[in-house]
Design a protein around this motif. Structure first.
Motif, PDB file in Angstrom:
ATOM      1  N   ASN A   1     -15.465 -25.632  -7.490  1.00 46.70           N
ATOM      2  CA  ASN A   1     -14.500 -26.440  -6.721  1.00 46.70           C
ATOM      3  C   ASN A   1     -13.043 -26.201  -7.134  1.00 46.70           C
ATOM      4  O   ASN A   1     -12.204 -27.092  -7.006  1.00 46.70           O
ATOM      5  CB  ASN A   1     -14.796 -27.944  -6.863  1.00 46.70           C
ATOM      6  N   ASN A   2     -12.736 -25.032  -7.652  1.00 49.14           N
ATOM      7  CA  ASN A   2     -11.360 -24.792  -8.096  1.00 49.14           C
ATOM      8  C   ASN A   2     -10.992 -23.315  -7.915  1.00 49.14           C
ATOM      9  O   ASN A   2     -10.841 -22.561  -8.873  1.00 49.14           O
ATOM     10  CB  ASN A   2     -11.201 -25.195  -9.566  1.00 49.14           C
ATOM     11  N   GLU A   3     -10.835 -22.940  -6.666  1.00 48.41           N
ATOM     12  CA  GLU A   3     -10.512 -21.553  -6.331  1.00 48.41           C
ATOM     13  C   GLU A   3      -9.148 -21.144  -6.867  1.00 48.41           C
ATOM     14  O   GLU A   3      -8.967 -20.018  -7.354  1.00 48.41           O
ATOM     15  CB  GLU A   3     -10.544 -21.364  -4.810  1.00 48.41           C
ATOM     16  N   ALA A   4      -8.197 -22.070  -6.831  1.00 45.43           N
ATOM     17  CA  ALA A   4      -6.835 -21.755  -7.285  1.00 45.43           C
ATOM     18  C   ALA A   4      -6.824 -21.404  -8.766  1.00 45.43           C
ATOM     19  O   ALA A   4      -6.206 -20.418  -9.185  1.00 45.43           O
ATOM     20  CB  ALA A   4      -5.901 -22.929  -7.005  1.00 45.43           C
ATOM     21  N   LEU A   5      -7.508 -22.200  -9.576  1.00 44.20           N
ATOM     22  CA  LEU A   5      -7.547 -21.928 -11.014  1.00 44.20           C
ATOM     23  C   LEU A   5      -8.313 -20.647 -11.297  1.00 44.20           C
ATOM     24  O   LEU A   5      -7.945 -19.878 -12.192  1.00 44.20           O
ATOM     25  CB  LEU A   5      -8.187 -23.105 -11.749  1.00 44.20           C
ATOM     26  N   THR A   6      -9.380 -20.406 -10.541  1.00 40.81           N
ATOM     27  CA  THR A   6     -10.149 -19.177 -10.711  1.00 40.81           C
ATOM     28  C   THR A   6      -9.253 -17.955 -10.542  1.00 40.81           C
ATOM     29  O   THR A   6      -9.325 -16.993 -11.311  1.00 40.81           O
ATOM     30  CB  THR A   6     -11.312 -19.110  -9.705  1.00 40.81           C
ATOM     31  N   LYS A   7      -8.377 -18.009  -9.542  1.00 40.96           N
ATOM     32  CA  LYS A   7      -7.482 -16.876  -9.284  1.00 40.96           C
ATOM     33  C   LYS A   7      -6.495 -16.662 -10.434  1.00 40.96           C
ATOM     34  O   LYS A   7      -6.122 -15.525 -10.734  1.00 40.96           O
ATOM     35  CB  LYS A   7      -6.722 -17.102  -7.975  1.00 40.96           C
ATOM     36  N   THR A   8      -6.098 -17.748 -11.091  1.00 36.36           N
ATOM     37  CA  THR A   8      -5.107 -17.596 -12.167  1.00 36.36           C
ATOM     38  C   THR A   8      -5.702 -16.977 -13.423  1.00 36.36           C
ATOM     39  O   THR A   8      -4.978 -16.355 -14.201  1.00 36.36           O
ATOM     40  CB  THR A   8      -4.473 -18.951 -12.532  1.00 36.36           C
ATOM     41  N   VAL A   9      -7.011 -17.145 -13.646  1.00 29.81           N
ATOM     42  CA  VAL A   9      -7.601 -16.639 -14.897  1.00 29.81           C
ATOM     43  C   VAL A   9      -8.192 -15.240 -14.739  1.00 29.81           C
ATOM     44  O   VAL A   9      -8.561 -14.618 -15.742  1.00 29.81           O
ATOM     45  CB  VAL A   9      -8.682 -17.594 -15.447  1.00 29.81           C
ATOM     46  N   PHE A  10      -8.286 -14.743 -13.504  1.00 32.25           N
ATOM     47  CA  PHE A  10      -8.785 -13.384 -13.295  1.00 32.25           C
ATOM     48  C   PHE A  10      -7.656 -12.468 -12.826  1.00 32.25           C
ATOM     49  O   PHE A  10      -6.830 -12.853 -11.999  1.00 32.25           O
ATOM     50  CB  PHE A  10      -9.904 -13.365 -12.244  1.00 32.25           C
ATOM     51  N   THR A  11      -7.623 -11.272 -13.391  1.00 34.07           N
ATOM     52  CA  THR A  11      -6.684 -10.262 -12.905  1.00 34.07           C
ATOM     53  C   THR A  11      -7.194  -9.729 -11.572  1.00 34.07           C
ATOM     54  O   THR A  11      -8.345  -9.972 -11.187  1.00 34.07           O
ATOM     55  CB  THR A  11      -6.567  -9.101 -13.911  1.00 34.07           C
ATOM     56  N   GLU A  12      -6.365  -8.970 -10.885  1.00 31.98           N
ATOM     57  CA  GLU A  12      -6.758  -8.446  -9.581  1.00 31.98           C
ATOM     58  C   GLU A  12      -7.961  -7.515  -9.676  1.00 31.98           C
ATOM     59  O   GLU A  12      -8.730  -7.377  -8.719  1.00 31.98           O
ATOM     60  CB  GLU A  12      -5.579  -7.716  -8.927  1.00 31.98           C
ATOM     61  N   ASP A  13      -8.130  -6.861 -10.832  1.00 33.52           N
ATOM     62  CA  ASP A  13      -9.262  -5.937 -10.977  1.00 33.52           C
ATOM     63  C   ASP A  13     -10.427  -6.549 -11.754  1.00 33.52           C
ATOM     64  O   ASP A  13     -11.293  -5.851 -12.275  1.00 33.52           O
ATOM     65  CB  ASP A  13      -8.814  -4.632 -11.653  1.00 33.52           C
ATOM     66  N   GLY A  14     -10.466  -7.901 -11.853  1.00 32.46           N
ATOM     67  CA  GLY A  14     -11.651  -8.565 -12.379  1.00 32.46           C
ATOM     68  C   GLY A  14     -11.664  -8.893 -13.854  1.00 32.46           C
ATOM     69  O   GLY A  14     -12.683  -9.352 -14.381  1.00 32.46           O
TER      70      GLY A  14
END
Length: 605
Positions: free
Chosen positions: A435-448
């Motif tokens: 339930n936290n897509e925004a935070l997920t994006k902040t902790v992963f780099t674009e290449d995973g």
């Protein structure tokens, strides 16, 4: 009915097979190791053992019971309990339905339970005790788990129980679900030092990669035994004390009370031990305390024997005197020290925070092979491993485990060109935060790659050195960067220090707040015949001199501006109950600052 007993036989029970899902691994183990002990439960001061075969039957019955109870594939089920046999049975029954296991700590507050159960949208909750049942039942109205709070223990007014679901499953056997290795298997809620807990979603793939890798790195066999006291709501305890058992067929005794740990070590005589550094620190302090009470000749033999053992382990040639010293120390001292740990301990694993290199040397010199892992809930456990069959370097947490890659992000401003944020690329990296897509994006780099939030450096041989936390570093008034964690961790290794916090944000220099182990300090004061009430400990010159010496030792590798110029001794307990620590023992710095603001201001005045 599909039963684990009806699967094709294995030809080699010693072979560690790689599986793609937890259910296949567990079912194979309960068939192949059916007669072997799995978990020991302490009843009336003795351990009663459950076999793999009996465990497998319980899982089959509870899984069928859960299906009849309305739990289906994809549903999340909560478990609020300490380590116990029913916890593991429930977890694997949930996995067998294709469900998602959501473990919580007994020590969390009801408001934290409510937040997690709501966020995970659990369809039912297993609880450990009558007290927890009462508290969760009080909040279940209009919840997704309303009417489905199920106690492990007997509760007189409970409509359902663990045993009633087992009985329901016996009468209504059902097929297990087809398991998708990439589907969610569990959610571990990390207890951040600020804000609400975050739900880390792990797939079967994630967890099995970690289990397979650790299994390959160790020599664990079915004859090995360990003690279980790490919380299974934490990824370290869950991997080491639950899932790994089903890969190798070994057993674990469940420690009912950590205060009985030394007694349980004597009873169980484990060959493997999984623990956080605090436990090894206590063992080390206990041994040193006993040595310091011995005559000087015994102390000298211990010291010389340790030096010789370490030199031998490093491949150095021993002189005749060193050989004799080592022989005497092993015969007269080392054997007795190992007996304190049960007498059969050969391997130890630690994680969650750094282990003092002196303690690593101590255990290796005793002939106990120590491994240290580094990682996070978000990486399903370890990114690196040092020791066992892996390359070892003192002070490092090791090299990246197979299939994992580490990168240092030097774009982080930390006052040095050598260090940066540690980024891990691993098949065990979580799927996402629930339930936290925004935070997920902040902790992963674009290449995973997963941004760990830790500061570190990698040497020319690929060994990782962790030096602090990105969010916890701060600047002094003069602009100098300070990473407080490394100094705090060193100070917490001292026997009289329970917790500590270094502070100096936008201040001219650092100060230290030290929370004492009141029991140990009181014993020290009484033995030294010091007449000093507790409220005067902070101003007593003898006690302050003792703590000041500890701080100086903890800062031996620190830069001059990092060292605290003043400190205060506090007697308040820093615990989860007092709101200073998270369930995983992380320090809530904001809470410390709020509680001691007046004291801090006085230190700077």
């Amino acid at each position: 009915m599909s039963s684990f007993e009806n699967l094709a036989p294995d030809q080699n029970t010693d072979q560690k097979l790689h599986f793609t899902d937890l259910v296949a691994m567990q079912r194979r183990a309960c068939r192949v190791f059916a007669q072997n002990p799995l978990y020991g439960t302490k009843i009336d001061n003795s351990f009663v053992w459950t076999t793999f075969g009996d465990f497998g039957h319980s899982v089959e019955q509870l899984r069928s019971g859960l299906l009849s109870f309305g739990i289906k594939k994809g549903d999340a089920v909560g478990i609020i309990s300490g380590n116990r046999l029913e916890w593991a049975v429930a977890a694997y029954a949930i996995y067998g339905l294709g469900g998602v296991c959501v473990p919580l700590y007994e020590t969390q507050t009801p408001s934290e339970w409510e937040y997690i159960l709501d966020d995970a949208s659990v369809k039912m909750v297993f609880v450990a005790s009558c007290d927890i049942y009462r508290k969760v039942s009080a909040m279940e109205k209009d919840k997704t788990y309303e009417g489905k709070v199920v106690p492990f223990a007997r509760v007189d007014n409970a409509k359902y129980s663990y045993q009633s679901l087992i009985d329901l499953g016996k009468n209504n056997p059902a097929e297990m679900a087809v398991i998708d290795p990439k589907a969610p298997a569990g959610m571990i809620y990390t207890s951040g030092t600020t804000g609400n807990p975050k739900g880390v979603v792990h797939s079967h793939d994630n967890l099995m990669y970690m289990i397979n890798t650790f299994g390959d790195s160790s020599e664990i066999r079915g004859t090995d035994r360990s003690l279980s006291f790490l919380p299974w709501a934490h990824i370290f305890g869950q991997i080491a004390e639950v899932h790994l058992l089903f890969q190798a067929g070994n057993s674990a005794a469940l420690v009912a009370d950590v205060n009985d740990l030394l007694d349980d070590l004597q009873t169980i005589q484990p060959t493997y031990l999984y623990a956080v550094p605090r436990v090894y620190n206590k063992i080390y302090d206990n041994v040193l305390g006993k040595m310091q009470a011995q005559p000087s000749v015994i102390q000298s033999l211990f010291s010389s024997g340790m030096d010789a053992a370490w030199k031998k382990r490093q491949g150095g040639a021993l002189s005749l005197k060193e050989k004799l010293m080592l022989m005497g120390a092993e015969k007269l001292l080392f054997t007795k020290i190992k007996q304190l740990l049960g007498g059969k301990l050969t391997n130890a694993l630690t994680g969650a925070s750094a282990l003092n290199p002196e303690i690593i040397k101590f255990m290796l010199s005793l002939g106990i092979d120590v491994a240290e892992g580094y990682g996070a809930s978000e990486t399903s456990g370890a990114l690196t491993l040092s020791g066992w069959s892996r390359p070892f370097k003192l002070g490092s947490v090791g090299q990246a485990i197979p299939g994992t890659r580490l990168v240092i992000d030097h774009n982080i401003d930390c006052g040095t060109d050598v260090e940066g944020e540690i980024i891990g690329y691993s098949p065990a990296n979580m799927l996402h935060y629930h339930n936290n897509e925004a935070l997920t994006k902040t902790v992963f780099t674009e290449d995973g790659g997963y941004r760990t939030g830790d500061l570190g450096r990698i040497d020319d041989e690929g060994f990782l050195f962790v030096t602090g936390r990105v969010k916890e570093q701060y600047k002094l008034e003069n602009g100098k960067f300070v990473s407080p964690v490394k100094i705090e961790e060193q100070l917490k290794l001292k026997p009289y220090v329970s917790q500590a916090m270094l502070h100096g944000i936008n201040r001219p220099y650092n100060i230290m707040i030290v929370s004492l182990d009141v029991g140990l300090m009181q014993e020290r004061i009484e033995n030294a015949e010091i007449n000093c009430p507790q409220e005067q400990w902070n101003t007593n010159p003898v006690i302050r001199q003792l703590i000041e010496a500890d701080i100086e030792e903890a800062c031996v590798s620190a830069k001059g501006y990092e060292k605290p110029r003043n400190f205060v001794i506090v007697l308040d307990e820093w615990t989860t109950e007092t709101g200073i620590l998270t369930p995983t023992m992380k320090l809530k710095r904001r809470s410390v600052l709020e509680k001691y603001q007046a004291v801090i201001d006085e230190l700077y005045s």
